[in-house]
Design a protein around this motif. Structure first.
Motif, short mmCIF file in Angstrom:
data_model
loop_
_atom_site.label_atom_id
_atom_site.label_comp_id
_atom_site.label_asym_id
_atom_site.label_seq_id
_atom_site.Cartn_x
_atom_site.Cartn_y
_atom_site.Cartn_z
N ALA A 127 0.81 -1.21 0.00
CA ALA A 127 0.00 0.00 0.00
C ALA A 127 0.85 1.26 0.00
O ALA A 127 0.35 2.34 -0.33
CB ALA A 127 -0.94 -0.01 1.21
N GLU A 128 2.13 1.13 0.36
CA GLU A 128 2.97 2.34 0.38
C GLU A 128 4.07 2.29 -0.68
O GLU A 128 5.10 2.96 -0.54
CB GLU A 128 3.56 2.57 1.77
N ALA A 129 3.84 1.55 -1.77
CA ALA A 129 4.85 1.44 -2.82
C ALA A 129 4.35 2.12 -4.11
O ALA A 129 3.61 1.52 -4.88
CB ALA A 129 5.20 -0.02 -3.09
N ASP A 130 4.76 3.39 -4.30
CA ASP A 130 4.42 4.05 -5.57
C ASP A 130 5.24 3.44 -6.70
O ASP A 130 4.83 3.42 -7.85
CB ASP A 130 4.74 5.55 -5.49
N LEU A 131 6.43 3.00 -6.33
CA LEU A 131 7.29 2.29 -7.28
C LEU A 131 7.63 0.96 -6.61
O LEU A 131 8.31 0.94 -5.58
CB LEU A 131 8.58 3.09 -7.53
N LEU A 132 7.13 -0.13 -7.17
CA LEU A 132 7.38 -1.44 -6.58
C LEU A 132 8.45 -2.15 -7.39
O LEU A 132 8.27 -2.37 -8.59
CB LEU A 132 6.09 -2.28 -6.57
N VAL A 133 9.55 -2.49 -6.74
CA VAL A 133 10.69 -3.09 -7.45
C VAL A 133 10.88 -4.53 -6.97
O VAL A 133 11.06 -4.77 -5.78
CB VAL A 133 11.98 -2.28 -7.18
#
Ligand code: GLV
Length: 340
Positions: free
Chosen positions: A217-223
């Motif tokens: 929920a707090e990953a604008d960019l998920l790597v």
């Protein structure tokens, strides 16, 4: 002081395997120059043809003063089962890469053979730059401005700073941990998700199934930087994609199998996800007609986010072999039960 016989590799045999003949020859040359007294040969399946200049199957090697007399190590990438059938006396196999999922899936891999992964060896820097590039594209509205340019628009979008782009990194090993701490040092709010408890400077580390939704929920960019294991296969499914903030961007530099491809396409079509940068795929090269190929919101690269650099790779492999020969501990030994 002259190098000791152990340092020169006397009494050692190395068999180098690689699907790319040029890389195979480069690995052989690099290892041979680091271990001048060792017998280093290239191994190739009959159909691939081996380099006639490489030494033939090593026999009668005299033992060095330390280690196992005539110890034989395999080094390389994507060995076929025939490599292990032809070389039943290996003391260990040292992979020329970080992800060894293909090896563990290989029928014919001797069950007790120690497998050693490459750790960083120049890959963390490359991964960092690849991920930073993606983070900066997001921060600077790169896709929106390009779309605007194509449409003839002229509209300012709000300025953003690193603090405005929350990065979530799945997998905090040698590569993921390095990328997480370096992005955090630049001011990006970074969260990391790992199999177990981790502590990294500036990174909010989470683990365990209960924390997975909050992490997403707090990953604008998920790597994605986790190894492929039974636990991570299809990790990014419809539920995970739905848990991301709307307009998030996904980056996969790990393995294609971590993502449910259909769920990704559905999330893109539904506008849940702004886009994805994919460096790895279930099938490589990605088949010509694959839906990812022409998708307007997918950026593709051909598995190059971190390429194996032969010089530092060979130095690390040599170092580990010499330590093993001296009975010293090494890092990077694969724990087969956990899958990496
Ligand atoms: C490349 O994918 C590697 O695992 O090193």
């Amino acid at each position: 002081m002259p190098p000791s016989t152990t340092e020169t590799g006397q009494g050692l045999r190395l068999s180098v395997v690689h699907p790319d003949p040029q890389a195979r020859a480069e690995w052989r040359r690099a290892l041979q120059s680091l271990l001048p007294a060792a017998q280093v040969r290239e191994w190739a399946a009959a159909a691939q043809g081996s380099d006639p200049s490489a030494s033939a199957h090593a026999t009668g090697v005299s033992p060095g003063p330390g280690g196992t007399p005539g110890a034989h190590y395999g080094v390389g990438w994507r060995p076929p089962a025939a490599f292990f059938a032809d070389n039943p006396d290996l003391a260990a196999f040292l992979a020329a890469g970080a992800g060894i999922d293909h090896l563990l899936a290989l029928p014919g891999l001797p069950p007790a053979l120690p497998i050693v992964r490459l750790e960083d060896a120049g890959m963390a820097d490359q991964m960092f730059r690849y991920c930073l590039h993606e983070a900066l594209r997001r921060l600077h509205h790169e896709d929106d401005y390009r779309a605007q340019q194509r449409a003839g628009g002229w509209q300012e979008l709000p300025a953003r700073a690193p603090a405005d782009l929350r990065v979530g990194i799945v997998g905090l090993g040698a590569l993921g941990g390095a990328v997480a701490t370096r992005l955090a040092a630049l001011g990006f709010p970074v969260s990391g998700f790992a199999r177990g408890l981790r502590q990294l400077p500036g990174v909010r580390c989470r683990h365990g199934a209960a924390q997975w939704p909050a992490f997403l929920a707090e990953a604008d960019l998920l790597v994605l930087m986790a190894p492929l294991t039974p636990e991570t296969r299809d990790l990014i499914d419809a539920a995970a994609l739905a848990a991301l903030p709307r307009e998030a961007w996904l980056v996969n530099v790990a393995r294609g199998e971590l993502i449910d491809d259909d769920a990704l396409l559905a999330a893109l079509d539904a506008g849940q996800l702004a886009g994805a940068t994919l460096d790895v795929f279930r099938i490589e090269p990605l088949p010509a007609g694959h839906a990812f190929r022409q998708h307007p919101r997918i950026r593709l690269t051909p598995h190059v986010a971190a390429q194996t650099l032969i010089a530092p790779g060979a130095r690390q492999v040599t170092d580990k072999i010499l330590r093993l020969q001296q009975g010293l501990p090494i890092s990077g030994i694969v724990q087969r039960a956990r899958g990496y």
